[in-house]
Enzyme design. Structure first.
Site, PDB file in Angstrom:
ATOM      1  CB  SER A 148      41.455  40.465  47.137  1.00 18.05           C
ATOM      2  OG  SER A 148      42.831  40.764  47.153  1.00 18.05           O
ATOM      3  CE1 TYR A 161      42.804  35.365  45.719  1.00 19.38           C
ATOM      4  CE2 TYR A 161      43.745  37.561  45.541  1.00 19.38           C
ATOM      5  CZ  TYR A 161      43.062  36.608  46.270  1.00 19.38           C
ATOM      6  OH  TYR A 161      42.636  36.894  47.535  1.00 19.38           O
TER       7      TYR A 161
HETATM    8  N1  LIG Z   1      45.091  35.691  52.986  1.00 20.56           N
HETATM    9  C1  LIG Z   1      45.092  36.870  52.396  1.00 20.56           C
HETATM   10  O1  LIG Z   1      46.063  37.622  52.495  1.00 20.56           O
HETATM   11  C2  LIG Z   1      43.868  37.333  51.630  1.00 20.56           C
HETATM   12  C3  LIG Z   1      43.842  38.648  51.182  1.00 20.56           C
HETATM   13  C4  LIG Z   1      42.715  39.093  50.486  1.00 20.56           C
HETATM   14  C5  LIG Z   1      41.650  38.240  50.272  1.00 20.56           C
HETATM   15  N2  LIG Z   1      41.699  36.957  50.718  1.00 20.56           N
HETATM   16  C6  LIG Z   1      40.529  36.117  50.460  1.00 20.56           C
HETATM   17  O2  LIG Z   1      39.989  35.655  51.683  1.00 20.56           O
HETATM   18  C7  LIG Z   1      39.379  34.371  51.487  1.00 20.56           C
HETATM   19  C8  LIG Z   1      39.990  33.373  52.461  1.00 20.56           C
HETATM   20  O3  LIG Z   1      41.371  33.287  52.182  1.00 20.56           O
HETATM   21  P1  LIG Z   1      42.439  32.572  53.161  1.00 20.56           P
HETATM   22  O4  LIG Z   1      43.705  33.291  52.993  1.00 20.56           O
HETATM   23  O5  LIG Z   1      41.869  32.402  54.506  1.00 20.56           O
HETATM   24  O6  LIG Z   1      42.614  31.171  52.379  1.00 20.56           O
HETATM   25  P2  LIG Z   1      42.414  29.656  52.849  1.00 20.56           P
HETATM   26  O7  LIG Z   1      42.927  28.809  51.748  1.00 20.56           O
HETATM   27  O8  LIG Z   1      42.945  29.448  54.221  1.00 20.56           O
HETATM   28  O9  LIG Z   1      40.819  29.525  52.906  1.00 20.56           O
HETATM   29  C9  LIG Z   1      40.046  29.318  51.772  1.00 20.56           C
HETATM   30  C10 LIG Z   1      39.043  28.230  52.071  1.00 20.56           C
HETATM   31  O10 LIG Z   1      38.243  28.055  50.890  1.00 20.56           O
HETATM   32  C11 LIG Z   1      38.054  26.657  50.701  1.00 20.56           C
HETATM   33  N3  LIG Z   1      37.762  26.369  49.301  1.00 20.56           N
HETATM   34  C12 LIG Z   1      38.627  26.388  48.245  1.00 20.56           C
HETATM   35  N4  LIG Z   1      37.993  26.026  47.113  1.00 20.56           N
HETATM   36  C13 LIG Z   1      36.708  25.784  47.464  1.00 20.56           C
HETATM   37  C14 LIG Z   1      35.559  25.388  46.736  1.00 20.56           C
HETATM   38  N5  LIG Z   1      35.616  25.140  45.416  1.00 20.56           N
HETATM   39  N6  LIG Z   1      34.382  25.242  47.397  1.00 20.56           N
HETATM   40  C15 LIG Z   1      34.308  25.461  48.727  1.00 20.56           C
HETATM   41  N7  LIG Z   1      35.372  25.836  49.481  1.00 20.56           N
HETATM   42  C16 LIG Z   1      36.550  25.996  48.845  1.00 20.56           C
HETATM   43  C17 LIG Z   1      39.367  26.036  51.151  1.00 20.56           C
HETATM   44  O11 LIG Z   1      39.226  24.659  51.437  1.00 20.56           O
HETATM   45  C18 LIG Z   1      39.694  26.880  52.382  1.00 20.56           C
HETATM   46  O12 LIG Z   1      39.142  26.333  53.563  1.00 20.56           O
HETATM   47  C19 LIG Z   1      39.620  34.003  50.029  1.00 20.56           C
HETATM   48  O13 LIG Z   1      38.494  34.382  49.254  1.00 20.56           O
HETATM   49  C20 LIG Z   1      40.823  34.856  49.667  1.00 20.56           C
HETATM   50  O14 LIG Z   1      40.898  35.117  48.302  1.00 20.56           O
HETATM   51  C21 LIG Z   1      42.793  36.486  51.393  1.00 20.56           C
END
Ligand SMILES: NC(=O)c1ccc[n+]([C@@H]2O[C@H](COP(=O)([O-])OP(=O)(O)OC[C@H]3O[C@@H](n4cnc5c(N)ncnc54)[C@H](O)[C@@H]3O)[C@@H](O)[C@H]2O)c1
Length: 257
Positions: A148, A161
């Site tokens: 991130s 986080y």
């Molecule tokens: N959305 C943003 O702005 C952003 C920015 C930087 C990084 N990220 C990273 O990108 C990735 C996806 O984020 P997102 O925004 O799409 O979130 P999201 O919540 O839509 O997706 C995360 C997925 O991970 C799954 N998950 C959670 N805990 C779990 C576990 N213990 N085992 C297996 N699966 C599990 C959830 O069910 C979900 O489907 C994450 O690692 C997040 O930290 C997101």
């Protein structure tokens, strides 16, 4: 397709995408699939079956496996299942499962902090370890951890986080150092401010914050899952064979402004 373009193709490659039931990881999976990869989406939610069904509509096979990346025994079973579905070979891991919780640091509940580290950092390690063993035995593989922008910044309200994603950055480097000479490349993608189901309502809930962030982003908009597909396919492909240990920002220029 000429020989040069074949280096960018994922035809015949096999991939696991953790946290792939929805959001950014599902978007990345769509990119890998469009480039030809066979995929297992692994997620803690049963929604993963529906998502696999949706992605499989045309092209290479896509399977769903329910698994919790933070629980090593359950993960062993889920990983074995995923590997069996892929015929015993794994070329690509998108290590993307992640959770978040917002709270001032002084009030941040210990239990939440530990839970976030468990999923976002320990879970990424446990999954990389399992995929790494398979890939080291094969003599090749590409691991792409989802870090991130908060790997580099101390954004407020997300202490757990930010600590976990900083760890993912460092883990990417150490795994790369240990495994690069044995054919396994480990890189990270660091998304900036992205619009997903989780953040889709920020424009309505907090328009001031949304607009302030837009002003701060040189590209002038938040990113989308589609914006991550190019770098993910590249890092998963043979075209990036000499790239390892890197953390690739996809942030519309935020970090350098
Ligand atoms: N959305 C943003 O702005 C952003 C920015 C930087 C990084 N990220 C990273 O990108 C990735 C996806 O984020 P997102 O925004 O799409 O979130 P999201 O919540 O839509 O997706 C995360 C997925 O991970 C799954 N998950 C959670 N805990 C779990 C576990 N213990 N085992 C297996 N699966 C599990 C959830 O069910 C979900 O489907 C994450 O690692 C997040 O930290 C997101």
């Amino acid at each position: 397709m000429n020989d040069f373009m074949k280096k960018f193709s994922l035809e015949g490659k096999k991939a696991i995408v953790t946290g792939g039931a929805r959001g950014l990881n599902y978007g990345i999976a769509q990119g890998l699939h469009a480039a030809g990869a066979e995929i297992v989406l692994m997620d803690i939610q049963e929604l993963v079956y529906e998502s696999a069904e949706k992605l499989r509509e045309d092209g290479a096979p896509v399977y769903g496996v329910v698994g919790d990346v933070s629980k090593s025994e359950a993960l062993d079973q889920a990983y074995a299942k995923a590997l069996e579905l892929l015929g015993g070979r794994l070329d690509i891991l998108i290590n993307g499962a992640g959770i978040q919780y917002r709270c001032q640091a002084e009030d941040f509940p210990e239990e939440r902090f530990r839970q976030i580290l468990d999923v976002n950092l320990v879970g990424v390690f446990l999954m990389a370890q399992r995929a790494g063993r398979t890939m080291l035995a094969q003599g090749h593989g590409k691991i792409i951890n989802i870090a991130s922008l908060s790997c580099f910044f101390g954004a407020s309200m997300i202490a757990g986080y930010t600590a976990s994603k900083g760890g993912v950055g460092q883990l990417t480097k150490v795994l790369s150092t240990e495994w690069a000479g044995r054919g396994v490349n480990v890189n990270a993608i660091a998304p900036g401010y992205m619009v997903t189901e989780l953040t889709a309502n920020i424009k309505e809930v907090n328009p001031e914050q949304y607009n302030n962030i837009c002003t701060r982003i040189p590209k002038g908009r938040w990113g989308t899952a589609e914006d991550l597909q190019g770098v993910a396919v590249f890092l998963a492909s043979d075209a990036s064979d000499y790239i390892t240990g890197t953390i690739n920002l996809v942030d519309g220029g935020y970090a350098v402004k």
